[in-house]
Design a protein around this motif. Structure first.
Motif, PDB file in Angstrom:
ATOM      1  N   ALA A  53     -27.301  24.217  99.974  1.00 55.31           N
ATOM      2  CA  ALA A  53     -27.952  23.087  99.313  1.00 55.31           C
ATOM      3  C   ALA A  53     -27.576  23.018  97.841  1.00 55.31           C
ATOM      4  O   ALA A  53     -27.424  21.923  97.279  1.00 55.31           O
ATOM      5  N   MET A  54     -27.415  24.176  97.201  1.00 57.02           N
ATOM      6  CA  MET A  54     -27.039  24.187  95.792  1.00 57.02           C
ATOM      7  C   MET A  54     -25.662  23.577  95.591  1.00 57.02           C
ATOM      8  O   MET A  54     -25.428  22.799  94.654  1.00 57.02           O
ATOM      9  N   ALA A 182     -36.049  29.507  93.233  1.00 54.49           N
ATOM     10  CA  ALA A 182     -34.764  28.828  93.037  1.00 54.49           C
ATOM     11  C   ALA A 182     -34.682  27.573  93.909  1.00 54.49           C
ATOM     12  O   ALA A 182     -34.216  26.516  93.457  1.00 54.49           O
ATOM     13  N   ALA A 183     -35.151  27.687  95.148  1.00 52.79           N
ATOM     14  CA  ALA A 183     -35.124  26.529  96.042  1.00 52.79           C
ATOM     15  C   ALA A 183     -36.064  25.432  95.556  1.00 52.79           C
ATOM     16  O   ALA A 183     -35.746  24.241  95.646  1.00 52.79           O
ATOM     17  N   ASP A 184     -37.221  25.815  95.036  1.00 55.63           N
ATOM     18  CA  ASP A 184     -38.146  24.820  94.492  1.00 55.63           C
ATOM     19  C   ASP A 184     -37.545  24.128  93.267  1.00 55.63           C
ATOM     20  O   ASP A 184     -37.718  22.917  93.075  1.00 55.63           O
ATOM     21  N   MET A 185     -36.831  24.885  92.430  1.00 56.43           N
ATOM     22  CA  MET A 185     -36.152  24.269  91.286  1.00 56.43           C
ATOM     23  C   MET A 185     -35.095  23.281  91.762  1.00 56.43           C
ATOM     24  O   MET A 185     -34.948  22.184  91.211  1.00 56.43           O
ATOM     25  N   PRO A 246     -43.724  21.966  95.782  1.00 59.52           N
ATOM     26  CA  PRO A 246     -43.325  23.382  95.792  1.00 59.52           C
ATOM     27  C   PRO A 246     -43.787  24.109  97.048  1.00 59.52           C
ATOM     28  O   PRO A 246     -44.944  23.990  97.458  1.00 59.52           O
ATOM     29  N   ALA A 247     -42.883  24.845  97.656  1.00 62.04           N
ATOM     30  CA  ALA A 247     -43.220  25.668  98.817  1.00 62.04           C
ATOM     31  C   ALA A 247     -43.672  27.057  98.397  1.00 62.04           C
ATOM     32  O   ALA A 247     -44.422  27.725  99.119  1.00 62.04           O
ATOM     33  N   ARG A 271     -35.708  22.451 103.623  1.00 58.30           N
ATOM     34  CA  ARG A 271     -35.866  21.002 103.376  1.00 58.30           C
ATOM     35  C   ARG A 271     -34.796  20.434 102.453  1.00 58.30           C
ATOM     36  O   ARG A 271     -34.642  19.217 102.324  1.00 58.30           O
ATOM     37  N   LEU A 272     -34.040  21.322 101.773  1.00 58.90           N
ATOM     38  CA  LEU A 272     -33.105  20.858 100.756  1.00 58.90           C
ATOM     39  C   LEU A 272     -31.949  20.049 101.344  1.00 58.90           C
ATOM     40  O   LEU A 272     -31.452  19.122 100.708  1.00 58.90           O
ATOM     41  N   ALA A 273     -31.503  20.407 102.539  1.00 62.47           N
ATOM     42  CA  ALA A 273     -30.398  19.660 103.158  1.00 62.47           C
ATOM     43  C   ALA A 273     -30.791  18.205 103.373  1.00 62.47           C
ATOM     44  O   ALA A 273     -30.002  17.276 103.105  1.00 62.47           O
TER      45      ALA A 273
END
Length: 354
Positions: A53-54, A182-185, A246-247, A271-273
Motif C-alpha cells: 500500500a505504501m 504506520a498503516a494509520d498514517m 484509525p485501527a 483496508r489500504l489497498a
C-alpha cells in the motif's frame, strides 16, 4: 489447499509435485525447527500489506502532484505558491519537494503568462496550498516507509532462541503496534490525497472562479459534462474518509485475557489497498478534467512538461466535446495512473529512505 504423496491439490486442480518444482527451478523449502511458526507468528502479513500500500500511495501522491500542476494551469491559478523563497521559510522536506516539482512542471507555461496581471486576489486552498498539504502527505509516506522497512527486516517471532549463551527469551516482538501506526498514517495520507484532488475537480467543474464553462462543456445547457464525474470523485473521497478511521486505537482481549492488547495492524493495513484504488480513480477524474480545461483554453499552451502530461492522456482518451459514457474514459485514465506513467515526471518525490 491439500498436500500429500508428492502433489498438491487446490480447488480440485492437481498442482506440480516435487519433481516438477525441481524442473522449474523451484525447489521446496525445507523448514527447520520453529521456522514454520516464524513465518506466520509475527507481523509478516501486516507488513506485506502495508508495504504494498505504501508503494501505491507514493505512486498516487506523485501522480496527484503532477495532475495538480496541470489543474493549476487549467484553472488559470497563479504559480506563486511554488516560489522557493516562500517555501524555504517553512522548510518541511515534503513541502519543499512538492513546491520544487510543481515549479519545474509549470515553468514556461503560456497559459500562466496570459493571466499574470489578472485581478484575482487569491486562489482556493486546494491550489495554492498544494506544497503545504501534499508535502505533509509525502512526509507521512516517507515516515511510514522507514518504519515498515525496519519492521520487514526485524525478528518478530516469540519466544526467541539465543545461542550464546543458550537461552530462550519470551517477549513481545510479534506485536504490530509500529506497523498499525504506520498503516494509520498511510490511511490519512491516502484519504487526504483524494480529498484535495476532489476539491480541485470541483473548482474546475463549477466554473464560478475560472473562465472555464460550467461542467467543462462548450455547450453546458445540452450536456451535463463533468457533473457526475465530480459526484463520483466526491463519493470515493467520502468512502476513504470513513476507511481512514484509525485501527490502532481498537483492541479486544482474547485467549482468556492473555492476549489482552493487540495492535489491529492487519486491519489497519488491509483496508489500504481499497483506499488506494479509490484515490487512483479520483486522480484519473482530475486528470480528465484538467486536460479538458486545457483544451478549452486553446490556442494557449501549457508548459512543455505539462503538455506531455496532456498528450499522455489524449493518446488514450479523445477530447470530450459532448456527452458520452464516462466509465471507459475514467478506466483508461485510471489505468495510466496505476501503471505509474506520471511518477518519473515527479522524480523529486521519490523515496528518500534508500
Amino acid at each position: 489447499m491439500y498436500f500429500g504423496r508428492g502433489e498438491a491439490r487446490f480447488r480440485g486442480r492437481v498442482l506440480p509435485g516435487k519433481e516438477a518444482l525441481h524442473a522449474a527451478g523451484l525447489a521446496p523449502l525445507e523448514l527447520g525447527p520453529k521456522e514454520g511458526l516464524d513465518l506466520i507468528n509475527g507481523t509478516q502479513i501486516s507488513v506485506a500489506q502495508a508495504l504494498a500500500a505504501m508503494i501505491d500511495a507514493r505512486r498516487n501522491l506523485q501522480s496527484a502532484v503532477v495532475v495538480g500542476a496541470l489543474s493549476t494551469d487549467a484553472f488559470q491559478a497563479t504559480d506563486a505558491y511554488a516560489d522557493p523563497r516562500l517555501n524555504a521559510l517553512k522548510p518541511h522536506a515534503g513541502q519543499v519537494a512538492v513546491a520544487s516539482a510543481q515549479r519545474r512542471l509549470l515553468a514556461g507555461s503560456a497559459i500562466r503568462a496570459s493571466h499574470r496581471d489578472c485581478d484575482r486576489v487569491q486562489d482556493p486552498y486546494s491550489f495554492r496550498c498544494q506544497p503545504q498539504v501534499m508535502g505533509a502527505y509525502l512526509d507521512l509516506v516517507d515516515n511510514a516507509e522507514h518504519t515498515l522497512l525496519l519492521e520487514a527486516n526485524a525478528i518478530t517471532e516469540n519466544p526467541l532462541v539465543f545461542g550464546e549463551p543458550e537461552e530462550v527469551v519470551s517477549g513481545g516482538n510479534f506485536h504490530g503496534q509500529a506497523v498499525a501506526f504506520a498503516a494509520d498514517m498511510l490511511a490519512l495520507a491516502i484519504a487526504e490525497t483524494g480529498s484535495l484532488s476532489e476539491r480541485r475537480i470541483a473548482a474546475l467543474v463549477t466554473g464560478e472562479l475560472s473562465s472555464l464553462p460550467p461542467f467543462l462543456m462548450p455547450d453546458p445547457g445540452l450536456n451535463s459534462g463533468f457533473m457526475l464525474a465530480q459526484v463520483t470523485a466526491a463519493a470515493l473521497a467520502s468512502e476513504n474518509k470513513q476507511l481512514a478511521t484509525p485501527a490502532s486505537v481498537d483492541s479486544i482481549p482474547t485467549s482468556a485475557n492473555q492476549e489482552d492488547h493487540v495492535s489491529m495492524s492487519a486491519h489497519a493495513s488491509r483496508r489500504l489497498a481499497r483506499m488506494n484504488d479509490n484515490v487512483a480513480a479520483i486522480i484519473a477524474i482530475e486528470w480528465l478534467a484538467a486536460a479538458t480545461g486545457v483544451d478549452l483554453l486553446r490556442p494557449l499552451n501549457s508548459s512543455e512538461s505539462l503538455e506531455q502530461v496532456h498528450a499522455l492522456l489524449r493518446a488514450q482518451v479523445p477530447k470530450r466535446t459532448a456527452d458520452r459514457e464516462f466509465a471507459p474514459d475514467i478506466a483508461a485514465a485510471r489505468g495510466l495512473v496505476e501503471a505509474g506513467v506520471l511518477t518519473e515526471i515527479a522524480s523529486e518525490l521519490a523515496s528518500r529512505n534508500r
